[in-house]
Design a protein around this motif. Structure first.
Motif, mmCIF file in Angstrom:
data_model
loop_
_atom_site.group_PDB
_atom_site.id
_atom_site.type_symbol
_atom_site.label_atom_id
_atom_site.label_comp_id
_atom_site.label_asym_id
_atom_site.label_seq_id
_atom_site.Cartn_x
_atom_site.Cartn_y
_atom_site.Cartn_z
ATOM 1 N N LEU A 200 -1.097 14.401 -3.135
ATOM 2 C CA LEU A 200 -1.205 15.741 -2.553
ATOM 3 C C LEU A 200 -0.821 15.675 -1.081
ATOM 4 C CD1 LEU A 200 -4.793 16.398 -3.931
ATOM 5 C CD2 LEU A 200 -2.659 17.052 -5.022
ATOM 6 N N TYR A 201 -0.139 16.708 -0.620
ATOM 7 C CA TYR A 201 0.207 16.796 0.803
ATOM 8 C C TYR A 201 -0.109 18.209 1.282
ATOM 9 C CZ TYR A 201 2.907 17.193 5.096
ATOM 10 O OH TYR A 201 3.284 17.428 6.386
ATOM 11 N N ASP A 202 -0.913 18.291 2.332
ATOM 12 C CA ASP A 202 -1.352 19.582 2.864
ATOM 13 C C ASP A 202 -0.576 19.912 4.132
ATOM 14 O OD1 ASP A 202 -2.689 21.873 3.580
ATOM 15 O OD2 ASP A 202 -4.679 20.954 3.657
ATOM 16 N N ASP A 203 0.311 20.890 4.050
ATOM 17 C CA ASP A 203 0.983 21.356 5.271
ATOM 18 C C ASP A 203 0.689 22.833 5.521
ATOM 19 O OD1 ASP A 203 2.662 22.656 3.460
ATOM 20 O OD2 ASP A 203 4.507 22.045 4.445
ATOM 21 N N ARG A 204 -0.432 23.326 4.965
ATOM 22 C CA ARG A 204 -0.829 24.719 5.208
ATOM 23 C C ARG A 204 -1.149 24.888 6.695
ATOM 24 N NH1 ARG A 204 -5.597 25.001 0.940
ATOM 25 N NH2 ARG A 204 -5.880 22.945 1.898
ATOM 26 N N PRO A 205 -0.541 25.879 7.335
ATOM 27 C CA PRO A 205 -0.715 26.044 8.789
ATOM 28 C C PRO A 205 -2.164 26.213 9.237
ATOM 29 C CG PRO A 205 0.978 27.530 7.958
ATOM 30 C CD PRO A 205 0.361 26.868 6.771
ATOM 31 N N THR B 62 2.188 29.699 -4.509
ATOM 32 C CA THR B 62 1.655 30.668 -3.561
ATOM 33 C C THR B 62 0.335 31.254 -4.051
ATOM 34 O OG1 THR B 62 3.900 31.220 -2.871
ATOM 35 C CG2 THR B 62 2.178 32.806 -2.321
ATOM 36 N N LEU B 63 0.246 31.562 -5.354
ATOM 37 C CA LEU B 63 -0.951 32.181 -5.923
ATOM 38 C C LEU B 63 -1.711 31.269 -6.874
ATOM 39 C CD1 LEU B 63 0.659 35.623 -6.861
ATOM 40 C CD2 LEU B 63 -0.707 35.099 -4.828
ATOM 41 N N GLN B 64 -0.995 30.469 -7.610
ATOM 42 C CA GLN B 64 -1.563 29.705 -8.716
ATOM 43 C C GLN B 64 -2.423 28.541 -8.263
ATOM 44 O OE1 GLN B 64 0.943 28.857 -12.182
ATOM 45 N NE2 GLN B 64 0.659 26.697 -11.697
ATOM 46 N N ILE B 65 -3.554 28.363 -8.937
ATOM 47 C CA ILE B 65 -4.376 27.162 -8.805
ATOM 48 C C ILE B 65 -3.985 26.246 -9.952
ATOM 49 C CG2 ILE B 65 -6.715 26.218 -8.904
ATOM 50 C CD1 ILE B 65 -7.671 29.044 -7.951
ATOM 51 N N GLU C 164 -6.970 7.740 -18.684
ATOM 52 C CA GLU C 164 -7.906 7.817 -19.800
ATOM 53 C C GLU C 164 -9.170 7.003 -19.555
ATOM 54 O OE1 GLU C 164 -6.271 5.520 -23.380
ATOM 55 O OE2 GLU C 164 -4.510 5.835 -22.107
ATOM 56 N N LEU C 165 -9.104 5.953 -18.737
ATOM 57 C CA LEU C 165 -10.300 5.179 -18.420
ATOM 58 C C LEU C 165 -10.906 5.567 -17.077
ATOM 59 C CD1 LEU C 165 -9.203 1.678 -19.757
ATOM 60 C CD2 LEU C 165 -10.592 3.439 -20.884
ATOM 61 N N ALA C 166 -10.234 6.432 -16.341
ATOM 62 C CA ALA C 166 -10.742 6.985 -15.083
ATOM 63 C C ALA C 166 -10.544 8.494 -15.140
ATOM 64 C CB ALA C 166 -9.994 6.383 -13.894
ATOM 65 N N PRO C 167 -11.274 9.163 -16.075
ATOM 66 C CA PRO C 167 -11.021 10.592 -16.307
ATOM 67 C C PRO C 167 -11.512 11.470 -15.164
ATOM 68 C CG PRO C 167 -12.842 9.840 -17.669
ATOM 69 C CD PRO C 167 -12.306 8.627 -16.962
ATOM 70 N N ARG C 168 -10.603 12.326 -14.703
ATOM 71 C CA ARG C 168 -10.911 13.261 -13.626
ATOM 72 C C ARG C 168 -10.153 14.557 -13.875
ATOM 73 N NH1 ARG C 168 -10.622 8.310 -11.689
ATOM 74 N NH2 ARG C 168 -11.986 7.595 -10.052
ATOM 75 N N LEU C 169 -10.721 15.647 -13.409
ATOM 76 C CA LEU C 169 -10.023 16.923 -13.347
ATOM 77 C C LEU C 169 -9.817 17.217 -11.869
ATOM 78 C CD1 LEU C 169 -8.927 19.504 -14.735
ATOM 79 C CD2 LEU C 169 -11.209 20.485 -14.429
ATOM 80 N N VAL C 170 -8.563 17.426 -11.474
ATOM 81 C CA VAL C 170 -8.256 17.689 -10.067
ATOM 82 C C VAL C 170 -7.770 19.125 -9.935
ATOM 83 C CG1 VAL C 170 -6.864 17.008 -8.074
ATOM 84 C CG2 VAL C 170 -7.638 15.271 -9.704
ATOM 85 N N ARG C 171 -8.477 19.887 -9.109
ATOM 86 C CA ARG C 171 -8.092 21.276 -8.825
ATOM 87 C C ARG C 171 -7.312 21.303 -7.520
ATOM 88 N NH1 ARG C 171 -12.618 25.535 -7.680
ATOM 89 N NH2 ARG C 171 -12.447 24.614 -5.623
ATOM 90 N N ILE C 172 -6.109 21.886 -7.573
ATOM 91 C CA ILE C 172 -5.208 21.928 -6.417
ATOM 92 C C ILE C 172 -5.019 23.388 -6.017
ATOM 93 C CG2 ILE C 172 -2.937 21.280 -5.546
ATOM 94 C CD1 ILE C 172 -2.870 19.294 -8.026
ATOM 95 N N PRO C 173 -5.420 23.740 -4.809
ATOM 96 C CA PRO C 173 -5.307 25.141 -4.397
ATOM 97 C C PRO C 173 -3.863 25.522 -4.066
ATOM 98 C CG PRO C 173 -6.126 23.830 -2.572
ATOM 99 C CD PRO C 173 -6.026 22.904 -3.766
ATOM 100 N N PRO C 174 -3.587 26.811 -4.023
ATOM 101 C CA PRO C 174 -2.246 27.264 -3.622
ATOM 102 C C PRO C 174 -1.884 26.710 -2.250
ATOM 103 C CG PRO C 174 -3.539 29.105 -4.458
ATOM 104 C CD PRO C 174 -4.479 27.933 -4.329
ATOM 105 N N GLY C 175 -0.600 26.388 -2.081
ATOM 106 C CA GLY C 175 -0.099 25.941 -0.788
ATOM 107 C C GLY C 175 -0.094 24.445 -0.584
ATOM 108 N N VAL D 204 -10.540 19.827 -5.381
ATOM 109 C CA VAL D 204 -11.795 19.387 -5.979
ATOM 110 C C VAL D 204 -11.474 18.362 -7.060
ATOM 111 C CG1 VAL D 204 -13.846 20.083 -7.271
ATOM 112 C CG2 VAL D 204 -12.902 21.609 -5.530
ATOM 113 N N VAL D 205 -12.081 17.188 -6.945
ATOM 114 C CA VAL D 205 -11.917 16.124 -7.932
ATOM 115 C C VAL D 205 -13.246 16.004 -8.678
ATOM 116 C CG1 VAL D 205 -11.387 13.698 -8.340
ATOM 117 C CG2 VAL D 205 -10.289 14.916 -6.438
#
Length: 150
Positions: A75-80, A58-61, A95-106, A10-11
């Motif tokens: 980001l690279y997604d190789d989740r089966p 494995t667990l951490q977001i 700082e001029l393109a502020p975003r929060l990026v949420r990266i799921p486990p895996g 999620v961006v």
């Protein structure tokens, strides 16, 4: 908000509020729709041109926001079981393109400060770091199993 083409990523664009005293950038609140909770919050500095990659959990977001400078987050997604398996996503933030990026486990991820200045990144992790049993897998930045060249 968008997913950068990888399920679970999620961006969220962040808003800068400016006044005569300076700027405020609200990064996250516990009443946000996508708030995963905090296990640990810290700041890292990344020197220009230095690649910090690859790692996944494995667990951490992980959640990342660039506070100063300009950063390329990859980001690279190789989740089966992922519909986006094999997909690479690049997100430029700063700082001029502020975003929060949420990266799921895996999901493998790494970043590099762009330009001539270092960058400071805010890390909002859902789990505290456990020095005895880290929830972290690492690969070299040039690992051939990840289809991206820094």
């Amino acid at each position: 908000m968008s997913e950068a083409g990888i399920p679970g990523v999620v961006v969220t664009p962040l808003k800068l509020v400016a006044n005569e005293f300076g700027r405020l950038m609200e990064v996250q609140r516990r009443d946000d729709r996508d708030f995963p909770g905090f296990g640990q919050v810290y700041v890292t500095q990344s020197f220009p041109g230095i690649v910090k990659a690859w790692y996944r959990h494995t667990l951490q977001i992980d959640q990342l926001a660039a506070i100063t400078g300009l950063v390329k987050l990859v980001l690279y997604d190789d989740r089966p079981d992922s519909a986006a398996r094999g997909r690479v996503a690049e997100i430029v933030m700063g700082e001029l393109a502020p975003r929060l990026v949420r990266i799921p486990p895996g999901v493998w991820h790494g970043f590099k400060a762009l330009g001539d200045s270092s960058a400071f990144l805010l890390h909002l992790n859902s789990e505290p770091y456990d020095f005895g049993a880290p929830d972290e897998e690492r690969r070299r930045a040039d690992d051939p199993s990840i289809p991206f060249a820094w």
